[in-house]
Design a protein around this motif. Sequence first.
Motif, PDB file in Angstrom:
ATOM      1  N   PHE A  95       0.870  -1.171   0.000  1.00  0.00           N
ATOM      2  CA  PHE A  95       0.000   0.000   0.000  1.00  0.00           C
ATOM      3  C   PHE A  95       0.911   1.226   0.000  1.00  0.00           C
ATOM      4  O   PHE A  95       1.526   1.539   1.022  1.00  0.00           O
ATOM      5  CB  PHE A  95      -0.904  -0.008   1.235  1.00  0.00           C
ATOM      6  N   PRO A  96       1.063   1.910  -1.142  1.00  0.00           N
ATOM      7  CA  PRO A  96       1.995   3.046  -1.240  1.00  0.00           C
ATOM      8  C   PRO A  96       1.534   4.220  -0.390  1.00  0.00           C
ATOM      9  O   PRO A  96       0.480   4.816  -0.638  1.00  0.00           O
ATOM     10  CB  PRO A  96       1.985   3.378  -2.735  1.00  0.00           C
ATOM     11  N   LEU A  97       2.338   4.566   0.604  1.00  0.00           N
ATOM     12  CA  LEU A  97       1.919   5.571   1.572  1.00  0.00           C
ATOM     13  C   LEU A  97       1.873   6.973   0.986  1.00  0.00           C
ATOM     14  O   LEU A  97       1.104   7.820   1.457  1.00  0.00           O
ATOM     15  CB  LEU A  97       2.851   5.536   2.790  1.00  0.00           C
ATOM     16  N   ASP A  98       2.664   7.257  -0.046  1.00  0.00           N
ATOM     17  CA  ASP A  98       2.578   8.594  -0.634  1.00  0.00           C
ATOM     18  C   ASP A  98       1.208   8.825  -1.262  1.00  0.00           C
ATOM     19  O   ASP A  98       0.631   9.912  -1.165  1.00  0.00           O
ATOM     20  CB  ASP A  98       3.699   8.826  -1.647  1.00  0.00           C
ATOM     21  N   ILE A  99       0.652   7.786  -1.885  1.00  0.00           N
ATOM     22  CA  ILE A  99      -0.685   7.896  -2.476  1.00  0.00           C
ATOM     23  C   ILE A  99      -1.745   8.005  -1.385  1.00  0.00           C
ATOM     24  O   ILE A  99      -2.678   8.815  -1.470  1.00  0.00           O
ATOM     25  CB  ILE A  99      -0.961   6.693  -3.399  1.00  0.00           C
ATOM     26  N   ILE A 100      -1.587   7.205  -0.334  1.00  0.00           N
ATOM     27  CA  ILE A 100      -2.561   7.194   0.755  1.00  0.00           C
ATOM     28  C   ILE A 100      -2.591   8.534   1.485  1.00  0.00           C
ATOM     29  O   ILE A 100      -3.666   9.030   1.853  1.00  0.00           O
ATOM     30  CB  ILE A 100      -2.244   6.046   1.729  1.00  0.00           C
ATOM     31  N   LEU A 101      -1.420   9.149   1.683  1.00  0.00           N
ATOM     32  CA  LEU A 101      -1.341  10.372   2.491  1.00  0.00           C
ATOM     33  C   LEU A 101      -1.503  11.661   1.685  1.00  0.00           C
ATOM     34  O   LEU A 101      -1.756  12.723   2.262  1.00  0.00           O
ATOM     35  CB  LEU A 101       0.002  10.414   3.239  1.00  0.00           C
ATOM     36  N   TYR A 102      -1.384  11.583   0.377  1.00  0.00           N
ATOM     37  CA  TYR A 102      -1.440  12.780  -0.463  1.00  0.00           C
ATOM     38  C   TYR A 102      -2.689  13.624  -0.188  1.00  0.00           C
ATOM     39  O   TYR A 102      -2.616  14.855  -0.056  1.00  0.00           O
ATOM     40  CB  TYR A 102      -1.388  12.382  -1.934  1.00  0.00           C
ATOM     41  N   GLY A 103      -3.837  12.971  -0.106  1.00  0.00           N
ATOM     42  CA  GLY A 103      -5.093  13.704   0.095  1.00  0.00           C
ATOM     43  C   GLY A 103      -5.135  14.488   1.397  1.00  0.00           C
ATOM     44  O   GLY A 103      -5.795  15.542   1.469  1.00  0.00           O
ATOM     45  N   ILE A 104      -4.448  14.003   2.421  1.00  0.00           N
ATOM     46  CA  ILE A 104      -4.431  14.722   3.700  1.00  0.00           C
ATOM     47  C   ILE A 104      -3.752  16.074   3.524  1.00  0.00           C
ATOM     48  O   ILE A 104      -4.242  17.109   4.001  1.00  0.00           O
ATOM     49  CB  ILE A 104      -3.710  13.886   4.775  1.00  0.00           C
ATOM     50  N   PHE A 105      -2.630  16.084   2.837  1.00  0.00           N
ATOM     51  CA  PHE A 105      -1.930  17.349   2.597  1.00  0.00           C
ATOM     52  C   PHE A 105      -2.767  18.296   1.727  1.00  0.00           C
ATOM     53  O   PHE A 105      -2.840  19.495   1.990  1.00  0.00           O
ATOM     54  CB  PHE A 105      -0.587  17.075   1.911  1.00  0.00           C
TER      55      PHE A 105
END
Length: 290
Positions: A95-105
């Motif tokens: 599960f690529p964390l950059d994709i998962i966290l991008y929306g939070i930023f």
Amino acid sequence: MTRQTAKVVPFKRPLVASIECRDNLEYMRSLPKESMHLVVTSPPYNIGKKYEKRTSRETYIEEQAATIAEAVRLLHPNGSICWQVGNHVDDGEIFPLDIILYGIFKNHGLKLRNRIVWTFGHGLHCQKRFSGRHETILWFTKEDEYTFNLDPVRIPSKYPNKKHFKGPNRGKISSNPLGKNPTDIWDIPNVKANHVEKTLHPCQFPVGLIERLILALTNPGDSVLDPYLGVGSSAIAALKNGRHAYGCDVMREYVDIALDRIEQLHAGSLRVRPMNQPVYDPQGPFTDET
């Protein structure tokens, strides 16, 4: 929990090294709003390392969201956030964390300036998928006016003597004498057993990786924060280049190592890999990678 309070480190200019063994939200909430010019870190990947407690992905994302919210609060209007992440792995699925966290930023109104790919030659060998040899750095800013200094991080040009072949500059050198833009793919060795910076931390930042971000995205005298400090590579990179260093970690042993490394830096005895040292090529002339 024992705390290490801020102190002034007498380098070329008085610098603050505020390093604490403390929960990151508690520590970050103690700092003034918009006081950090760069927040640079590599959070846990929720894969069960010694320094983290594995949770559900939902809980992990909630915890990351809380830390990111504080990072945004602390960020100077002209500053940057750099979140370096890899993959969360669950039962063989990544599960690529950059994709998962991008929306939070993005929900905080931040703007992505680069998705930097950090590639390295060493790591675990996989049996049922290709072996992973890269992670990513998400570089965000608050505003369109932000600090970016390219010259301090230029790398040698591939063809430094290349010349213009036509026009008014024909015959003159066409490349920048300071070198070229390092692009958004960075080949920097990760810290493994034979690396000169190796400590007991299993996933240690190479100083040169953070040094490039600090030199490009801050100015001398600016403040740099790492809310997942580990053994202090980001603090080392900041202090080494005339920036104030702030950071915290919940692992006492890591904080003690970070403080010891800072003392070695001040004494001139800390060994670090030069930022732009070429990667060792086993087929070419011998160059010590570490």
